[in-house]
Design an enzyme around this catalytic site. Structure first.
Site, PDB file in Angstrom:
ATOM      1  N   LYS A  99      -7.025  11.801 -41.643  1.00 28.17           N
ATOM      2  CA  LYS A  99      -5.895  12.611 -42.095  1.00 28.17           C
ATOM      3  C   LYS A  99      -5.266  13.470 -41.026  1.00 28.17           C
ATOM      4  CE  LYS A  99      -6.981  13.693 -46.848  1.00 28.17           C
ATOM      5  NZ  LYS A  99      -7.588  14.846 -47.534  1.00 28.17           N
ATOM      6  N   GLY A 143     -17.786  21.073 -37.927  1.00 25.38           N
ATOM      7  CA  GLY A 143     -16.774  22.053 -38.335  1.00 25.38           C
ATOM      8  C   GLY A 143     -16.584  23.142 -37.297  1.00 25.38           C
ATOM      9  N   ARG A 175     -31.649  17.599 -36.147  1.00 26.51           N
ATOM     10  CA  ARG A 175     -31.370  19.039 -36.011  1.00 26.51           C
ATOM     11  C   ARG A 175     -32.619  19.836 -35.655  1.00 26.51           C
ATOM     12  NH1 ARG A 175     -27.135  19.528 -41.003  1.00 26.51           N
ATOM     13  NH2 ARG A 175     -25.295  19.006 -39.776  1.00 26.51           N
ATOM     14  N   GLY A 226     -18.100  14.929 -36.757  1.00 24.34           N
ATOM     15  CA  GLY A 226     -19.029  14.023 -37.436  1.00 24.34           C
ATOM     16  C   GLY A 226     -18.868  12.551 -37.148  1.00 24.34           C
TER      17      GLY A 226
HETATM   18  P1  AMP Z   1     -12.218  12.109 -40.201  1.00 21.40           P
HETATM   19  O1  AMP Z   1     -13.396  12.620 -41.006  1.00 21.40           O
HETATM   20  O2  AMP Z   1     -10.911  12.694 -40.584  1.00 21.40           O
HETATM   21  O3  AMP Z   1     -12.489  12.129 -38.730  1.00 21.40           O
HETATM   22  O4  AMP Z   1     -12.070  10.599 -40.641  1.00 21.40           O
HETATM   23  C1  AMP Z   1     -13.028   9.628 -40.397  1.00 21.40           C
HETATM   24  C2  AMP Z   1     -12.795   8.478 -41.312  1.00 21.40           C
HETATM   25  O5  AMP Z   1     -11.511   7.947 -41.093  1.00 21.40           O
HETATM   26  C3  AMP Z   1     -13.765   7.350 -41.105  1.00 21.40           C
HETATM   27  O6  AMP Z   1     -14.577   7.237 -42.227  1.00 21.40           O
HETATM   28  C4  AMP Z   1     -12.885   6.128 -40.935  1.00 21.40           C
HETATM   29  O7  AMP Z   1     -13.328   5.023 -41.669  1.00 21.40           O
HETATM   30  C5  AMP Z   1     -11.539   6.600 -41.450  1.00 21.40           C
HETATM   31  N1  AMP Z   1     -10.435   5.861 -40.846  1.00 21.40           N
HETATM   32  C6  AMP Z   1     -10.183   5.659 -39.547  1.00 21.40           C
HETATM   33  N2  AMP Z   1      -9.105   4.899 -39.367  1.00 21.40           N
HETATM   34  C7  AMP Z   1      -8.633   4.602 -40.583  1.00 21.40           C
HETATM   35  C8  AMP Z   1      -7.543   3.835 -41.064  1.00 21.40           C
HETATM   36  N3  AMP Z   1      -6.703   3.221 -40.218  1.00 21.40           N
HETATM   37  N4  AMP Z   1      -7.344   3.759 -42.396  1.00 21.40           N
HETATM   38  C9  AMP Z   1      -8.184   4.362 -43.247  1.00 21.40           C
HETATM   39  N5  AMP Z   1      -9.246   5.098 -42.860  1.00 21.40           N
HETATM   40  C10 AMP Z   1      -9.482   5.222 -41.544  1.00 21.40           C
END
Ligand code: AMP
Length: 398
Positions: free
Chosen positions: A200, A379, A36, A356
């Site tokens: 999610k 974000g 950064r 991220g």
């Molecule tokens: P996000 O911060 O919502 O972009 O989520 C990123 C995280 O989602 C990473 O740490 C991944 O390990 C997790 N992730 C991706 N695919 C899967 C999956 N099929 N099951 C569980 N976690 C996952």
């Protein structure tokens, strides 16, 4: 040329809002990742080269009750000086008499770093009086902190009203972020493919809804895909699922259909018998995953289908990994997507990677220089693509 590049800072004191919220070692307070700080150097150097002086203000960490040693920006003085090749003055308060005196005494070519803005509660509250005091320190306000552009804080947004139109502007980093994001959202050449992954659905609903208005294709991977399969009556074993979002998933699919946007879900998955690096693995169709197994990456077929869609695209937005890329056994899907994005970019597509974990993945696989733009603002980037007006951008533009 941009407003910033056109501005001659000779003899002026530029008050720059930077994002120096860098990780520090808990014991030694040494900087463990200076990305950064490095990202702000071009802006600082241009001002100094013009014959201007620089006053840097930032937050660091999450101080709760006023000043605290571990969140002091003084820990950055030495390294910042080394990166800039010049001495750095420090004011141990961002608005007190010392800051005022040191800012007043600054000579062309000199740099002053202010103490942590968040030692004052007024910063996050967007307090006008606090913003006005800060504004008095400089002649020109430069916002180069895209990572906090979605916050209406005193130093990121409110302060701009105390400067006339020709004395407030984005720095080079922020200009790059804003113009790349605008290019994707408002000036995208079609086909425009959005790749959305991660854990999610609930975190990504707003971005998907906004992209339904703009994208030609939306690829959905990662853990969030299984909520879509379950919503369509599929068997997903113990894969990640948000049961309270099944209706949302159905609605998204319906809306996409009505709008003629192609949603691509991973037809097959790499499945595991537990969420662990040493899990037993196998492959399965994503809508017939056996009980006791969970999908942790997209499968071979999905990689191929997704890569085809990506390679015919002219604009690509990527947010979120395709699987649990932190574990070797489940990183293949994310790697395939990174390769396809890099190839499409080489063939002339504009690709923006933001958020991220997709940024971490692109860095991990060594693709940072093979995509058009890697956003530093997680974000803020997400909110921009949700269609929200970011206060930090609006404050400069209005
Ligand atoms: P996000 O911060 O919502 O972009 O989520 C990123 C995280 O989602 C990473 O740490 C991944 O390990 C997790 N992730 C991706 N695919 C899967 C999956 N099929 N099951 C569980 N976690 C996952």
């Amino acid at each position: 040329m941009s407003k910033f590049a056109n501005h001659n800072f000779a003899g002026q004191k530029a008050l720059i809002r930077v994002d120096f919220n860098v990780p520090l070692d808990k014991q030694t307070q040494a900087i463990t990742d200076d990305t950064r700080i490095k990202a702000a150097l071009p802006t600082i150097k241009k001002i100094l080269a013009d014959g201007g002086s620089v006053i840097l203000m930032s937050h660091l960490g999450r101080p709760k009750e006023g000043p605290e040693e571990k969140s002091s920006l003084k820990h950055l003085i030495k390294h910042l000086g080394e990166l800039l090749g010049t001495g750095v003055e420090f004011a141990d308060d961002c608005i007190g008499q010392q800051a005022v005196d040191k800012a007043a005494a600054l000579q062309p070519g000199q740099v002053l770093l202010l103490e942590n803005l968040r030692f004052y509660k007024q910063e996050e509250k967007g307090d006008e009086g606090f913003a006005e005091k800060l504004s008095k320190l400089g002649d020109v306000y430069v916002n180069d902190a895209f990572g906090t552009a979605h916050r209406a804080h005193a130093s990121t947004a409110v302060i701009a009203k105390f400067f006339p139109g020709d004395k407030k502007m984005f720095g080079l980093l922020m200009e790059g972020e804003v113009s790349s994001a605008e290019k994707v959202l408002h000036g995208s050449e079609k086909p425009f493919t959005a790749i959305i992954g991660g854990a999610k659905v609930s975190d990504k609903i707003l971005i998907i809804e906004n992209l339904l208005e703009r994208a030609t294709d939306i690829i959905i991977g990662g853990g969030m895909a299984y909520t879509f399969f379950k919503a369509q009556g599929g068997k997903i074993g113990s894969s990640l699922c948000e049961d309270d979002r099944l209706e949302t998933a159905k609605e998204i699919l319906k809306k996409a259909d009505e709008k003629g946007v192609c949603i691509h879900l991973p037809g097959d998955s790499i499945i595991a018998d537990k969420f662990a690096a040493d899990a037993e693995t196998s492959s399965a169709l994503s809508n017939t995953i056996p009980d006791g197994w969970m999908g942790l990456d997209i499968g071979m077929m999905a990689c191929e289908t997704f890569a085809k869609v990506i390679k015919k695209s002219k604009t690509i937005l990527w947010n979120g990994p395709m699987g649990v890329f932190e574990m070797d056994k489940f990183q293949h899907g994310t790697k395939c997507i990174a390769t396809a994005v890099a190839e499409a970019t080489q063939d002339g597509a504009f690709s923006l990677v933001g958020g991220g974990d997709s940024v971490a993945a692109v860095n991990q696989f060594g693709y940072t220089d093979k995509v058009s733009y890697v956003s530093t603002g997680g974000g803020a980037m997400l909110e921009y693509f949700e269609g929200k007006v970011l206060p930090g951008i609006a404050a400069i533009n209005e």
